[in-house]
Design a protein around this motif. Sequence first.
Motif, PDB file in Angstrom:
ATOM      1  N   SER A 280       0.830  -1.201   0.000  1.00 43.65           N
ATOM      2  CA  SER A 280       0.000   0.000   0.000  1.00 43.65           C
ATOM      3  C   SER A 280       0.868   1.255   0.000  1.00 43.65           C
ATOM      4  O   SER A 280       0.583   2.224  -0.723  1.00 43.65           O
ATOM      5  CB  SER A 280      -0.911  -0.006   1.231  1.00 43.65           C
ATOM      6  N   GLU A 281       1.925   1.219   0.789  1.00 42.89           N
ATOM      7  CA  GLU A 281       2.841   2.358   0.847  1.00 42.89           C
ATOM      8  C   GLU A 281       3.491   2.606  -0.512  1.00 42.89           C
ATOM      9  O   GLU A 281       3.566   3.752  -0.982  1.00 42.89           O
ATOM     10  CB  GLU A 281       3.917   2.084   1.898  1.00 42.89           C
ATOM     11  N   LEU A 282       3.953   1.536  -1.147  1.00 47.20           N
ATOM     12  CA  LEU A 282       4.594   1.672  -2.457  1.00 47.20           C
ATOM     13  C   LEU A 282       3.606   2.159  -3.517  1.00 47.20           C
ATOM     14  O   LEU A 282       3.974   2.924  -4.418  1.00 47.20           O
ATOM     15  CB  LEU A 282       5.203   0.327  -2.883  1.00 47.20           C
ATOM     16  N   LYS A 283       2.362   1.720  -3.394  1.00 48.82           N
ATOM     17  CA  LYS A 283       1.326   2.152  -4.335  1.00 48.82           C
ATOM     18  C   LYS A 283       1.121   3.664  -4.248  1.00 48.82           C
ATOM     19  O   LYS A 283       0.993   4.357  -5.271  1.00 48.82           O
ATOM     20  CB  LYS A 283       0.032   1.414  -4.049  1.00 48.82           C
ATOM     21  N   ASN A 284       1.081   4.172  -3.024  1.00 51.19           N
ATOM     22  CA  ASN A 284       0.891   5.611  -2.831  1.00 51.19           C
ATOM     23  C   ASN A 284       2.106   6.398  -3.342  1.00 51.19           C
ATOM     24  O   ASN A 284       1.957   7.469  -3.952  1.00 51.19           O
ATOM     25  CB  ASN A 284       0.668   5.918  -1.350  1.00 51.19           C
ATOM     26  N   ILE A 285       3.297   5.873  -3.087  1.00 49.51           N
ATOM     27  CA  ILE A 285       4.513   6.545  -3.565  1.00 49.51           C
ATOM     28  C   ILE A 285       4.537   6.564  -5.090  1.00 49.51           C
ATOM     29  O   ILE A 285       4.897   7.583  -5.710  1.00 49.51           O
ATOM     30  CB  ILE A 285       5.761   5.832  -3.010  1.00 49.51           C
ATOM     31  N   ARG A 286       4.157   5.456  -5.681  1.00 48.29           N
ATOM     32  CA  ARG A 286       4.127   5.376  -7.146  1.00 48.29           C
ATOM     33  C   ARG A 286       3.161   6.413  -7.716  1.00 48.29           C
ATOM     34  O   ARG A 286       3.458   7.092  -8.711  1.00 48.29           O
ATOM     35  CB  ARG A 286       3.720   3.971  -7.575  1.00 48.29           C
ATOM     36  N   LYS A 287       2.007   6.553  -7.068  1.00 50.24           N
ATOM     37  CA  LYS A 287       1.001   7.517  -7.527  1.00 50.24           C
ATOM     38  C   LYS A 287       1.560   8.929  -7.477  1.00 50.24           C
ATOM     39  O   LYS A 287       1.370   9.715  -8.426  1.00 50.24           O
ATOM     40  CB  LYS A 287      -0.251   7.400  -6.656  1.00 50.24           C
ATOM     41  N   ARG A 288       2.251   9.262  -6.399  1.00 53.56           N
ATOM     42  CA  ARG A 288       2.813  10.600  -6.258  1.00 53.56           C
ATOM     43  C   ARG A 288       3.876  10.875  -7.310  1.00 53.56           C
ATOM     44  O   ARG A 288       3.951  11.957  -7.883  1.00 53.56           O
ATOM     45  CB  ARG A 288       3.392  10.768  -4.855  1.00 53.56           C
ATOM     46  N   MET A 290       4.075   9.469 -10.253  1.00 54.21           N
ATOM     47  CA  MET A 290       3.424   9.590 -11.563  1.00 54.21           C
ATOM     48  C   MET A 290       2.788  10.961 -11.717  1.00 54.21           C
ATOM     49  O   MET A 290       2.790  11.550 -12.811  1.00 54.21           O
ATOM     50  CB  MET A 290       2.364   8.497 -11.727  1.00 54.21           C
ATOM     51  N   GLU A 291       2.233  11.486 -10.626  1.00 55.72           N
ATOM     52  CA  GLU A 291       1.603  12.806 -10.667  1.00 55.72           C
ATOM     53  C   GLU A 291       2.655  13.885 -10.907  1.00 55.72           C
ATOM     54  O   GLU A 291       2.371  14.902 -11.550  1.00 55.72           O
ATOM     55  CB  GLU A 291       0.861  13.067  -9.358  1.00 55.72           C
ATOM     56  N   GLU A 292       3.856  13.684 -10.391  1.00 54.86           N
ATOM     57  CA  GLU A 292       4.926  14.665 -10.610  1.00 54.86           C
ATOM     58  C   GLU A 292       5.230  14.795 -12.090  1.00 54.86           C
ATOM     59  O   GLU A 292       5.487  15.880 -12.614  1.00 54.86           O
ATOM     60  CB  GLU A 292       6.193  14.232  -9.868  1.00 54.86           C
ATOM     61  N   ARG A 293       5.241  13.672 -12.803  1.00 62.23           N
ATOM     62  CA  ARG A 293       5.524  13.684 -14.221  1.00 62.23           C
ATOM     63  C   ARG A 293       4.445  14.446 -15.005  1.00 62.23           C
ATOM     64  O   ARG A 293       4.727  15.133 -15.969  1.00 62.23           O
ATOM     65  CB  ARG A 293       5.638  12.258 -14.754  1.00 62.23           C
ATOM     66  N   ALA A 294       3.216  14.317 -14.534  1.00 66.89           N
ATOM     67  CA  ALA A 294       2.108  14.996 -15.198  1.00 66.89           C
ATOM     68  C   ALA A 294       2.240  16.513 -14.979  1.00 66.89           C
ATOM     69  O   ALA A 294       1.862  17.294 -15.817  1.00 66.89           O
ATOM     70  CB  ALA A 294       0.784  14.493 -14.696  1.00 66.89           C
TER      71      ALA A 294
END
Length: 294
Positions: A280-288, A290-294
């Motif tokens: 769950s922690e890694l999922k949230n980090i991945r989301k953040r 990915m959002e940085e790239r956007a």
Amino acid sequence: MPISFDHDALWIRKGEQVSLDKRPTLVEPMYRSKKEYKTMLADHVAQLSKLQQVHYADNRYSVLLIFQAMDAAGKDGVIKHVMSGVNPQGCQVFSFKHPSAQELDHDFLWRSNRCLPARGHIGIFNRSYYEEVLIVRVHPEILVVQGIPDELIKGGEVWAERYQSIVDMERHLYRNGTRIVKFFLHLSKEEQRKRFLDRINAPAKNWKFSAADLEERKYWEQYMQAYESCLSATSSKQAPWYVVPADDKQTARLIVSQIIVHTLTDLGLSYPETSDQRHSELKNIRKRLMEERA
């Protein structure tokens, strides 16, 4: 098909009385050509590299590889070629030569115990604490400078007692997760003569040869007797000795690399499992990210 080798035939069973005259220094090559040798060694090195990565991550066991041999038997070459693909962060090589004054003020196992591998690591001893029952046995005058009380030397029990100290120490290490594999590179006296001449005749190899090497050659029979006693007394299932035919350097390297690969494979290593919370922690980090790239 590449030629495999039954390394169990090289393993000294506990209690076996070793006769080096009956053990070959040269066997049928494991390779049919130089190209096949390089391919086989590269495959072993690649397997070892992958296993070492998992070993480092698994962090449960430590592995200690010990190499003993007469001069010019190829210890340095085996270590160089077999361990060429291993990450230096998880592997250390120690060479034990003449002990320092500080080391002589401690028991004979002290200096090597300081160099034992940590969990997840591979330690390599190029010569080891076994020198204390090999060269010291051939040259017992060395005991005098070790400062050992006379009453502990007299009576001829010092070698049996040192064997027992080594066996006890290796059992202790095994019980705490260290897996020890010991290699005696079995070189013939004639092959040593040829390699000494090669070192003398080739300018780039002159540095490898010393007059002391020739002096020690005079004690060949005494060294063979010391090795036979040592191997017989200190090989066990937990810390086995392998007598590796060493007259053919390439076959010796393939045999050693095969045994090391089997040793690591038998540990049942694996990468640590990731918990649900960590997922769950890694999922949230991945989301953040990915959002940085956007």
